[in-house]
Structure formats: structure tokens, C-alpha cells
Write a protein that holds these residues in place. Sequence first.
Motif, PDB file in Angstrom:
ATOM      1  N   ILE A  12       0.840  -1.204   0.000  1.00  0.00           N
ATOM      2  CA  ILE A  12       0.000   0.000   0.000  1.00  0.00           C
ATOM      3  C   ILE A  12       0.877   1.256   0.000  1.00  0.00           C
ATOM      4  N   LYS A  13       1.931   1.239   0.828  1.00  0.00           N
ATOM      5  CA  LYS A  13       2.839   2.383   0.900  1.00  0.00           C
ATOM      6  C   LYS A  13       3.513   2.615  -0.453  1.00  0.00           C
ATOM      7  N   THR A  15       2.443   1.720  -3.430  1.00  0.00           N
ATOM      8  CA  THR A  15       1.434   2.200  -4.379  1.00  0.00           C
ATOM      9  C   THR A  15       1.221   3.704  -4.225  1.00  0.00           C
ATOM     10  N   LYS A  16       1.134   4.174  -2.986  1.00  0.00           N
ATOM     11  CA  LYS A  16       0.950   5.609  -2.730  1.00  0.00           C
ATOM     12  C   LYS A  16       2.180   6.407  -3.161  1.00  0.00           C
ATOM     13  N   LEU A  17       3.365   5.860  -2.890  1.00  0.00           N
ATOM     14  CA  LEU A  17       4.597   6.534  -3.305  1.00  0.00           C
ATOM     15  C   LEU A  17       4.646   6.662  -4.824  1.00  0.00           C
ATOM     16  N   SER A  18       4.278   5.596  -5.517  1.00  0.00           N
ATOM     17  CA  SER A  18       4.311   5.611  -6.974  1.00  0.00           C
ATOM     18  C   SER A  18       3.331   6.637  -7.540  1.00  0.00           C
ATOM     19  N   GLN A  19       2.145   6.691  -6.959  1.00  0.00           N
ATOM     20  CA  GLN A  19       1.120   7.604  -7.454  1.00  0.00           C
ATOM     21  C   GLN A  19       1.448   9.065  -7.165  1.00  0.00           C
ATOM     22  N   ASN A  20       2.028   9.324  -5.997  1.00  0.00           N
ATOM     23  CA  ASN A  20       2.217  10.706  -5.550  1.00  0.00           C
ATOM     24  C   ASN A  20       3.616  11.261  -5.757  1.00  0.00           C
ATOM     25  N   ILE A  21       4.637  10.400  -5.810  1.00  0.00           N
ATOM     26  CA  ILE A  21       6.018  10.871  -5.870  1.00  0.00           C
ATOM     27  C   ILE A  21       6.795  10.266  -7.030  1.00  0.00           C
ATOM     28  N   TRP A  22       6.566   8.988  -7.308  1.00  0.00           N
ATOM     29  CA  TRP A  22       7.389   8.292  -8.295  1.00  0.00           C
ATOM     30  C   TRP A  22       6.868   8.421  -9.718  1.00  0.00           C
ATOM     31  N   GLU A  23       5.956   9.340  -9.978  1.00  0.00           N
ATOM     32  CA  GLU A  23       5.431   9.590 -11.328  1.00  0.00           C
ATOM     33  C   GLU A  23       4.870   8.314 -11.974  1.00  0.00           C
ATOM     34  N   ASP A  24       4.205   7.494 -11.124  1.00  0.00           N
ATOM     35  CA  ASP A  24       3.573   6.251 -11.587  1.00  0.00           C
ATOM     36  C   ASP A  24       4.553   5.296 -12.272  1.00  0.00           C
ATOM     37  N   LYS A  25       5.790   5.303 -11.812  1.00  0.00           N
ATOM     38  CA  LYS A  25       6.812   4.417 -12.386  1.00  0.00           C
ATOM     39  C   LYS A  25       6.581   2.955 -12.009  1.00  0.00           C
ATOM     40  N   VAL A  26       5.927   2.738 -10.877  1.00  0.00           N
ATOM     41  CA  VAL A  26       5.737   1.372 -10.384  1.00  0.00           C
ATOM     42  C   VAL A  26       4.245   1.076 -10.264  1.00  0.00           C
ATOM     43  N   GLY A  27       3.782   0.133 -11.039  1.00  0.00           N
ATOM     44  CA  GLY A  27       2.388  -0.313 -10.946  1.00  0.00           C
ATOM     45  C   GLY A  27       2.313  -1.687 -10.311  1.00  0.00           C
ATOM     46  N   GLY A  28       1.129  -2.157 -10.082  1.00  0.00           N
ATOM     47  CA  GLY A  28       0.952  -3.456  -9.446  1.00  0.00           C
ATOM     48  C   GLY A  28       1.560  -4.597 -10.246  1.00  0.00           C
ATOM     49  N   ILE A  29       1.427  -4.519 -11.577  1.00  0.00           N
ATOM     50  CA  ILE A  29       1.954  -5.589 -12.429  1.00  0.00           C
ATOM     51  C   ILE A  29       3.479  -5.596 -12.400  1.00  0.00           C
ATOM     52  N   SER A  30       4.074  -4.412 -12.557  1.00  0.00           N
ATOM     53  CA  SER A  30       5.544  -4.339 -12.570  1.00  0.00           C
ATOM     54  C   SER A  30       6.132  -4.702 -11.218  1.00  0.00           C
ATOM     55  N   LEU A  31       5.439  -4.330 -10.134  1.00  0.00           N
ATOM     56  CA  LEU A  31       5.920  -4.683  -8.804  1.00  0.00           C
ATOM     57  C   LEU A  31       5.882  -6.195  -8.599  1.00  0.00           C
ATOM     58  N   TYR A  54      10.377  -3.960   1.594  1.00  0.00           N
ATOM     59  CA  TYR A  54      10.786  -2.988   2.616  1.00  0.00           C
ATOM     60  C   TYR A  54      11.870  -2.061   2.083  1.00  0.00           C
ATOM     61  N   LEU A  55      12.840  -2.611   1.366  1.00  0.00           N
ATOM     62  CA  LEU A  55      13.902  -1.787   0.791  1.00  0.00           C
ATOM     63  C   LEU A  55      13.323  -0.762  -0.181  1.00  0.00           C
ATOM     64  N   VAL A  56      12.425  -1.220  -1.054  1.00  0.00           N
ATOM     65  CA  VAL A  56      11.834  -0.315  -2.048  1.00  0.00           C
ATOM     66  C   VAL A  56      10.964   0.747  -1.387  1.00  0.00           C
ATOM     67  N   SER A  57      10.361   0.424  -0.269  1.00  0.00           N
ATOM     68  CA  SER A  57       9.526   1.417   0.433  1.00  0.00           C
ATOM     69  C   SER A  57      10.386   2.569   0.970  1.00  0.00           C
ATOM     70  N   ASN A  58      11.717   2.381   0.989  1.00  0.00           N
ATOM     71  CA  ASN A  58      12.644   3.434   1.416  1.00  0.00           C
ATOM     72  C   ASN A  58      13.384   4.068   0.238  1.00  0.00           C
ATOM     73  N   PHE A  59      12.927   3.764  -0.979  1.00  0.00           N
ATOM     74  CA  PHE A  59      13.578   4.273  -2.188  1.00  0.00           C
ATOM     75  C   PHE A  59      13.343   5.781  -2.328  1.00  0.00           C
ATOM     76  N   MET A  60      14.408   6.524  -2.622  1.00  0.00           N
ATOM     77  CA  MET A  60      14.306   7.972  -2.830  1.00  0.00           C
ATOM     78  C   MET A  60      14.269   8.244  -4.336  1.00  0.00           C
TER      79      MET A  60
END
Length: 320
Positions: A12-13, A15-31, A54-60
Motif C-alpha cells: 500500500i505504501k 502504491t501511494k509513493l508511486s502515485q504521488n512521488i514516483w510519477e507512476d513508475k511502479v504499478g501493481g503488475i511491474s511490482l 521494505y527496501l523499495v519502500s525506502n527508495f528515494m
Amino acid sequence: MNEFDFKEQLEIKITKLSQNIWEDKVGGISLNKWLENFQTNDDPSKCEQTHALYLVSNFMYFGTREIRELLKSLYRDKFLKPLVQTIRRQNQDTKLLRDIQSSIKKDLSETRFLGIGNPSESGTHLLYFFRQENNLSKDDFLHSHEIISMARSPVNQQVTLRLKNSKIRRYIFLDDVCGSGTQAIEYSKTLLSEIKALDPTIKICYFSLFSTAHGMKNIRKNTHFDEVGCIFELDESFKCFSDEARQFKGEAELPISKDFAKAFCEKYGINLLNSQEHALGYKSSQLLLGFAHNTPDNTLPIIWGETATWTPLFKRYQKY
């Protein structure tokens, strides 16, 4: 906390990061495709997929908007403000805007901005945004091969080097990320040495958006750059498996293990790069960092590595 709940929270975290910060770079399928690279286990402390999440959830991640703002900061804080301060000191601390602006215009005409690397690399890629955001002229930029020219004597055919434009008194090299400082050091051994040999009074600067503390120290110690700096310095806490790693500060309260994560990241990194030295990123940088235009090789290879049997999460465009 059981494995399912923890993994669900991480997904969930992300998904929110991708939508709000990562410019939708990561979707459910790619993850999910990326997670298939890793093994799973009912015990979360031994589950590679849980640790990978967990590592990806800390990705900058820094998108185009953030990069543009950082380039504005770089110009303002590393070039313009110090220049204004110098001009004022040289003119009895004048506050006359007309005098200051006139001197800035003159200094800028004697300055050229360049990217580290050849025109296809990320350092030069940033120059387009840098020019736009800081309202600069295209004449304020050049390629490194335009600094020095060769002349052959008609008498003895001896080749000599000279500066193409002796009016340029300052060269500023720009980079997106400095990990070990290796590329800047190589530049110093070749191009910078030649410039300084032709005119030691010319000022040469290296400014990066991001740099490890080690990289900055290495460049200051082992190059001919007169000034070295960055906007965002990454200390040891940004190395995700260091003793000070910020990513694992709450390790005792979570079903994860830094040692376990390091072990499988190293295992897969060796296979991906066929290298022990770079298994955790170039020269073991151990970063979790990416940009809209590319993912640096200082980041863990499990994030960007790509083979016939390994799917990346954040793609890296390699230099071949």
C-alpha cells in the motif's frame, strides 16, 4: 505483526509513493513481476520478497519537477550567491544593484557550464533543464572537447595545445550524482591537467546534485578542481547496510533483518553484475536512489539489474 499484514502495508505504501512521488513508475503488475525475482517464506524474517518490498519502500525518487528545482538551487547557491558576495567584497561591500548586476554579467560571460561525461550521459542531459530554469543563454554552455584545440607548426610539424577561448576564466562541471568520485578524478587526470598546464589561473569547479560524503572527500583530495560541492550530501546513514543505516533504524520492532537483506542483495548482485565489488552498487555505494531520467549504478543492483531471468523495478539505461 504477521507476514501478510506487513507485506500488505508495504505494498500500500509503495502504491501511494508511486502515485504521488514516483510519477507512476511502479504499478501493481511491474511490482509483482519484480517480486518474482525473490524467494518467499512464511517467516517474514526469512522472506526475501518481504525484505525487497521494505527496501523499495525506502527508495528515494526524484522526478523531473524535483530535479529542476535542485538545478535552480545549484545555480543560486553554488554559483550566483558566492559570486555576489565576492563582487561586494571587491567593491567596498557595495549594495548598488547596478554595479553588482554589471559585474555578474561580466563574470557570467567569462564562465562556461559543462556536463561530466560525453554528450549522451546524464551529466550533460541535465544542462538543458539547467539552462531553462536559470534563464541562461546557450552560449553559456559548451562541450569539453571545445575547451582545447591543437595546432601543428608548419615548420617542424610539432603539435601544441592551446585554449580555444582565452577569455573564459571559469569552467563549471555539473553532475547528477557522485558516488565514489571516480569519473571526476579521471577528468582531472586528463582534461583538467591540460587546462591547468595551459593556464593555472583558470578556475574549475565540480558541482553535483547528490554526492556521498566519501565521493566529495575523494574529489577534493585527488583532483585539480578549485571548488567542489553538492546540493544533497549523502552520509553513511544513506548506505542501507551500514552501521548507521537509516532504513533499518526501527529494525528491532519490525519483522525484518538487515543482515538477511544484505546477504540476498549481495548474492543476487554478484549474479547480476558478475562482480563482488559492485554487488551492492558501484564500489558498494549501497544507495536507494533514482531519478526520472535514470537510475544510478550506485543504487542496489537488485533494483535496476536486468537480464533474461531478472526483471528490474526501476530501469537503468546503461553506458555501453
